[in-house]
Write a protein that holds these residues in place. Structure first.
Motif, PDB file in Angstrom:
ATOM      1  N   VAL A 167       0.850  -1.192   0.000  1.00  0.00           N
ATOM      2  CA  VAL A 167       0.000   0.000   0.000  1.00  0.00           C
ATOM      3  C   VAL A 167       0.883   1.239   0.000  1.00  0.00           C
ATOM      4  O   VAL A 167       1.773   1.365   0.849  1.00  0.00           O
ATOM      5  CB  VAL A 167      -0.908   0.036   1.258  1.00  0.00           C
ATOM      6  CG1 VAL A 167      -1.761   1.300   1.265  1.00  0.00           C
ATOM      7  CG2 VAL A 167      -1.781  -1.204   1.330  1.00  0.00           C
ATOM      8  N   ALA A 168       0.659   2.155  -0.942  1.00  0.00           N
ATOM      9  CA  ALA A 168       1.421   3.407  -0.973  1.00  0.00           C
ATOM     10  C   ALA A 168       0.455   4.531  -1.315  1.00  0.00           C
ATOM     11  O   ALA A 168      -0.174   4.522  -2.371  1.00  0.00           O
ATOM     12  CB  ALA A 168       2.541   3.320  -2.000  1.00  0.00           C
ATOM     13  N   LEU A 169       0.317   5.480  -0.404  1.00  0.00           N
ATOM     14  CA  LEU A 169      -0.643   6.578  -0.568  1.00  0.00           C
ATOM     15  C   LEU A 169       0.077   7.908  -0.416  1.00  0.00           C
ATOM     16  O   LEU A 169       0.779   8.131   0.572  1.00  0.00           O
ATOM     17  CB  LEU A 169      -1.746   6.475   0.502  1.00  0.00           C
ATOM     18  CG  LEU A 169      -2.479   5.134   0.615  1.00  0.00           C
ATOM     19  CD1 LEU A 169      -3.470   5.163   1.784  1.00  0.00           C
ATOM     20  CD2 LEU A 169      -3.206   4.795  -0.679  1.00  0.00           C
ATOM     21  N   GLY A 170      -0.095   8.803  -1.408  1.00  0.00           N
ATOM     22  CA  GLY A 170       0.544  10.113  -1.342  1.00  0.00           C
ATOM     23  C   GLY A 170       0.432  10.818  -2.677  1.00  0.00           C
ATOM     24  O   GLY A 170      -0.495  10.575  -3.447  1.00  0.00           O
ATOM     25  N   GLY A 171       1.388  11.701  -2.983  1.00  0.00           N
ATOM     26  CA  GLY A 171       1.421  12.368  -4.273  1.00  0.00           C
ATOM     27  C   GLY A 171       2.379  11.670  -5.226  1.00  0.00           C
ATOM     28  O   GLY A 171       2.959  10.635  -4.899  1.00  0.00           O
ATOM     29  N   GLY A 172       2.525  12.237  -6.438  1.00  0.00           N
ATOM     30  CA  GLY A 172       3.481  11.687  -7.398  1.00  0.00           C
ATOM     31  C   GLY A 172       2.847  11.183  -8.689  1.00  0.00           C
ATOM     32  O   GLY A 172       3.494  10.449  -9.444  1.00  0.00           O
ATOM     33  N   ALA A 173       1.590  11.593  -8.960  1.00  0.00           N
ATOM     34  CA  ALA A 173       0.880  11.077 -10.143  1.00  0.00           C
ATOM     35  C   ALA A 173       1.635  11.331 -11.444  1.00  0.00           C
ATOM     36  O   ALA A 173       1.568  10.539 -12.383  1.00  0.00           O
ATOM     37  CB  ALA A 173      -0.518  11.699 -10.217  1.00  0.00           C
ATOM     38  N   LYS A 174       2.387  12.447 -11.512  1.00  0.00           N
ATOM     39  CA  LYS A 174       3.048  12.769 -12.791  1.00  0.00           C
ATOM     40  C   LYS A 174       4.106  11.733 -13.177  1.00  0.00           C
ATOM     41  O   LYS A 174       4.448  11.622 -14.345  1.00  0.00           O
ATOM     42  CB  LYS A 174       3.648  14.176 -12.735  1.00  0.00           C
ATOM     43  CG  LYS A 174       4.874  14.337 -11.882  1.00  0.00           C
ATOM     44  CD  LYS A 174       5.388  15.775 -11.980  1.00  0.00           C
ATOM     45  CE  LYS A 174       6.652  15.950 -11.154  1.00  0.00           C
ATOM     46  NZ  LYS A 174       7.079  17.348 -11.096  1.00  0.00           N
ATOM     47  N   ARG A 199      -7.062   7.806  -7.601  1.00  0.00           N
ATOM     48  CA  ARG A 199      -6.641   9.216  -7.647  1.00  0.00           C
ATOM     49  C   ARG A 199      -7.281  10.026  -6.531  1.00  0.00           C
ATOM     50  O   ARG A 199      -7.043  11.223  -6.420  1.00  0.00           O
ATOM     51  CB  ARG A 199      -7.009   9.826  -9.010  1.00  0.00           C
ATOM     52  CG  ARG A 199      -6.356   9.104 -10.184  1.00  0.00           C
ATOM     53  CD  ARG A 199      -4.852   9.217 -10.110  1.00  0.00           C
ATOM     54  NE  ARG A 199      -4.219   8.367 -11.095  1.00  0.00           N
ATOM     55  CZ  ARG A 199      -3.244   8.769 -11.908  1.00  0.00           C
ATOM     56  NH1 ARG A 199      -2.802  10.000 -11.852  1.00  0.00           N
ATOM     57  NH2 ARG A 199      -2.715   7.926 -12.756  1.00  0.00           N
ATOM     58  N   ASP A 200      -8.162   9.369  -5.773  1.00  0.00           N
ATOM     59  CA  ASP A 200      -8.831  10.044  -4.662  1.00  0.00           C
ATOM     60  C   ASP A 200      -8.960   9.007  -3.541  1.00  0.00           C
ATOM     61  O   ASP A 200      -9.302   7.853  -3.810  1.00  0.00           O
ATOM     62  CB  ASP A 200     -10.224  10.509  -5.136  1.00  0.00           C
ATOM     63  CG  ASP A 200     -10.881  11.429  -4.114  1.00  0.00           C
ATOM     64  OD1 ASP A 200     -11.289  12.531  -4.497  1.00  0.00           O
ATOM     65  OD2 ASP A 200     -10.991  11.038  -2.919  1.00  0.00           O
ATOM     66  N   LEU A 201      -8.715   9.435  -2.314  1.00  0.00           N
ATOM     67  CA  LEU A 201      -8.763   8.483  -1.205  1.00  0.00           C
ATOM     68  C   LEU A 201     -10.148   7.847  -1.073  1.00  0.00           C
ATOM     69  O   LEU A 201     -10.265   6.666  -0.714  1.00  0.00           O
ATOM     70  CB  LEU A 201      -8.352   9.188   0.094  1.00  0.00           C
ATOM     71  CG  LEU A 201      -8.177   8.323   1.339  1.00  0.00           C
ATOM     72  CD1 LEU A 201      -7.220   7.160   1.098  1.00  0.00           C
ATOM     73  CD2 LEU A 201      -7.708   9.168   2.514  1.00  0.00           C
ATOM     74  N   ALA A 202     -11.198   8.615  -1.390  1.00  0.00           N
ATOM     75  CA  ALA A 202     -12.569   8.085  -1.296  1.00  0.00           C
ATOM     76  C   ALA A 202     -12.775   6.909  -2.248  1.00  0.00           C
ATOM     77  O   ALA A 202     -13.598   6.026  -1.987  1.00  0.00           O
ATOM     78  CB  ALA A 202     -13.577   9.184  -1.600  1.00  0.00           C
ATOM     79  N   ASP A 203     -12.014   6.867  -3.354  1.00  0.00           N
ATOM     80  CA  ASP A 203     -12.134   5.755  -4.306  1.00  0.00           C
ATOM     81  C   ASP A 203     -11.605   4.442  -3.719  1.00  0.00           C
ATOM     82  O   ASP A 203     -11.813   3.376  -4.308  1.00  0.00           O
ATOM     83  CB  ASP A 203     -11.377   6.074  -5.608  1.00  0.00           C
ATOM     84  CG  ASP A 203     -12.014   7.243  -6.352  1.00  0.00           C
ATOM     85  OD1 ASP A 203     -13.197   7.539  -6.089  1.00  0.00           O
ATOM     86  OD2 ASP A 203     -11.316   7.873  -7.172  1.00  0.00           O
ATOM     87  N   LEU A 215      -2.537   7.976  -5.781  1.00  0.00           N
ATOM     88  CA  LEU A 215      -1.755   9.112  -6.296  1.00  0.00           C
ATOM     89  C   LEU A 215      -2.670  10.329  -6.271  1.00  0.00           C
ATOM     90  O   LEU A 215      -3.471  10.519  -7.178  1.00  0.00           O
ATOM     91  CB  LEU A 215      -1.264   8.797  -7.708  1.00  0.00           C
ATOM     92  CG  LEU A 215      -0.381   7.552  -7.826  1.00  0.00           C
ATOM     93  CD1 LEU A 215      -0.194   7.158  -9.289  1.00  0.00           C
ATOM     94  CD2 LEU A 215       0.974   7.785  -7.160  1.00  0.00           C
ATOM     95  N   PHE A 216      -2.554  11.132  -5.224  1.00  0.00           N
ATOM     96  CA  PHE A 216      -3.553  12.161  -4.956  1.00  0.00           C
ATOM     97  C   PHE A 216      -3.139  13.561  -5.405  1.00  0.00           C
ATOM     98  O   PHE A 216      -3.856  14.521  -5.162  1.00  0.00           O
ATOM     99  CB  PHE A 216      -3.897  12.165  -3.461  1.00  0.00           C
ATOM    100  CG  PHE A 216      -4.279  10.801  -2.935  1.00  0.00           C
ATOM    101  CD1 PHE A 216      -5.141   9.978  -3.658  1.00  0.00           C
ATOM    102  CD2 PHE A 216      -3.761  10.327  -1.738  1.00  0.00           C
ATOM    103  CE1 PHE A 216      -5.497   8.718  -3.187  1.00  0.00           C
ATOM    104  CE2 PHE A 216      -4.106   9.070  -1.254  1.00  0.00           C
ATOM    105  CZ  PHE A 216      -4.966   8.261  -1.981  1.00  0.00           C
ATOM    106  N   ALA A 217      -1.973  13.680  -6.021  1.00  0.00           N
ATOM    107  CA  ALA A 217      -1.515  14.966  -6.566  1.00  0.00           C
ATOM    108  C   ALA A 217      -0.406  14.663  -7.562  1.00  0.00           C
ATOM    109  O   ALA A 217       0.219  13.602  -7.484  1.00  0.00           O
ATOM    110  CB  ALA A 217      -0.978  15.860  -5.457  1.00  0.00           C
TER     111      ALA A 217
END
Ligand SMILES: [Zn+2]
Length: 375
Positions: A167-174, A199-203, A215-217
């Motif tokens: 599990v890895a949650l944070g930014g870095g989508a680019k 792309r959203d924690l709610a998902d 990847l939230f940003a």
């Protein structure tokens, strides 16, 4: 000629080098004292930052930090500087080895060293990272990457997708953008290994086990004061704990989760108390979530610490006349960079009594590996 100080520093490092610690053999053969480890790092968080939060909340409302069952202090200088950067301190906290500033997951002579998470992955233990920066930033990177410079993001993200972290949650989508070949290849590689990408924690609400990358940003997430809010880190920590706990039960193993309050550091670099307090609140709520998990899951150890202090924050009285009943405090920063001051370690849960005193940051990691049985 080496100075006497440099020689003394070398000797101190030598005493905590994992390969020379003789207790490790027997520890790994017996039942580990700690089944699950939640390792929380407030990036740039010194004692003044924790005190600032407590003062702002009021002493009638003890913060989660005040519930610690044991405490220690860590020294955080790096191999080549009295003041560490996040790469060298992240490497020390993750792998048990000090290194030079800017280096990640390597000793100063460029030998790759394994993190506590990499060691857990090898033993089929579920692992996770939850951050507010982007997933290739120095602190999370130290738990899976081996690079000579912390800004080699292409190499870092390519190592991330091979890390085996559940599990890895944070930014870095680019860095996973389908519009460029490397990004597309990384996304494909994650999908191939069964990761779901949200792309959203709610998902992730309905995802309760398995592998997940959030990847939230594009880059680091926004400040808590801005769009992120003060609820993100607690919610993300709860989601990661739910998934890791379910995965761990299936595999009859414990887990390791690293949670970073990454942007405490950013706000302190900006010398912005206004941005800093919400970052501290967000981190503290995640500590509360972790403590509740510890309370409900015996065998879990929570460690809350920092990689270095940022900002040289101090909290002088708002008035020099101490006979006044309430003079308030001021938030004063003495630098826009890091400082070399020692850092608090708060321990809670299984094995908390086993770590105290004044340690090297690298030694803390070695002790945790021993308690977890992954040395
Ligand atoms: Zn840092």
């Amino acid at each position: 000629m080496e100075s006497a100080g440099a020689q003394r520093r070398k000797n101190r490092e030598r005493t905590v080098r994992p390969t020379e610690c003789v207790q490790a053999e027997s520890a790994s053969e017996t039942q580990p004292e700690v089944k699950n480890l939640i390792y929380m790092i407030g990036d740039g968080m010194g004692l003044a930052h924790v005190s600032m939060l407590q003062i702002a909340e009021g002493y009638d409302h003890p913060t989660a930090f005040m519930r610690a069952e044991n405490i220690a202090l860590i020294k955080n200088y790096s191999s080549n500087n009295r003041v560490t950067d996040s790469a060298a301190s992240g490497t020390a906290l993750a792998t048990g080895h000090k290194t030079n500033n800017r280096m990640l997951g390597m000793t100063p002579d460029s030998a790759a060293v394994e993190s506590i998470i990499a060691r857990a992955v090898k033993r089929d233990m579920p692992t996770g990272l939850v951050v507010t920066c982007h997933l290739g930033h120095a602190t999370p990177g130290a738990f899976y990457a081996h690079v000579s410079k912390r800004t080699l993001y292409d190499a870092i993200y390519s190592q991330f997708v091979e890390s085996g972290i559940d599990v890895a949650l944070g930014g870095g989508a680019k860095y996973f953008d389908a519009g460029n070949p490397e990004g597309a290849a990384r996304s494909a590689r994650l999908a191939e290994q069964g990761y779901r990408i949200v792309r959203d924690l709610a998902d992730a609400d309905t995802i309760r086990s398995g592998r997940l990358v959030g990847l939230f940003a594009d880059d680091s997430m926004p400040y808590a004061l801005e769009e992120r809010g003060e609820e993100y880190l607690g919610r993300a920590t709860a989601k990661a704990l739910e998934i890791l706990d379910n995965n761990a039960r299936r595999q009859d193993r414990g887990f390791v989760l690293m949670v970073e309050g990454s942007m405490i550091d950013y706000a302190a670099h900006e010398n912005s108390a206004e941005k800093l307090l919400p970052e501290m609140r967000d981190f503290e709520r995640a500590v509360e979530v972790a403590m509740a998990f510890v309370d409900a899951h015996p065998g879990t150890l929570l460690v809350v610490t920092s990689d270095h202090e940022t900002g040289g924050l101090s909290l002088p009285s708002g008035h020099t006349d101490f006979t006044r009943s309430e003079s308030g405090v001021e938030y004063r920063f003495s630098t826009e960079s890091h400082t070399g001051i020692m850092l608090p370690v708060y321990l809670y849960g299984a094995g908390a009594e086993r770590i105290n005193g004044v340690l090297e940051n690298s030694e803390l990691s070695v002790r945790l590996m021993e308690l977890l049985g992954v040395r």
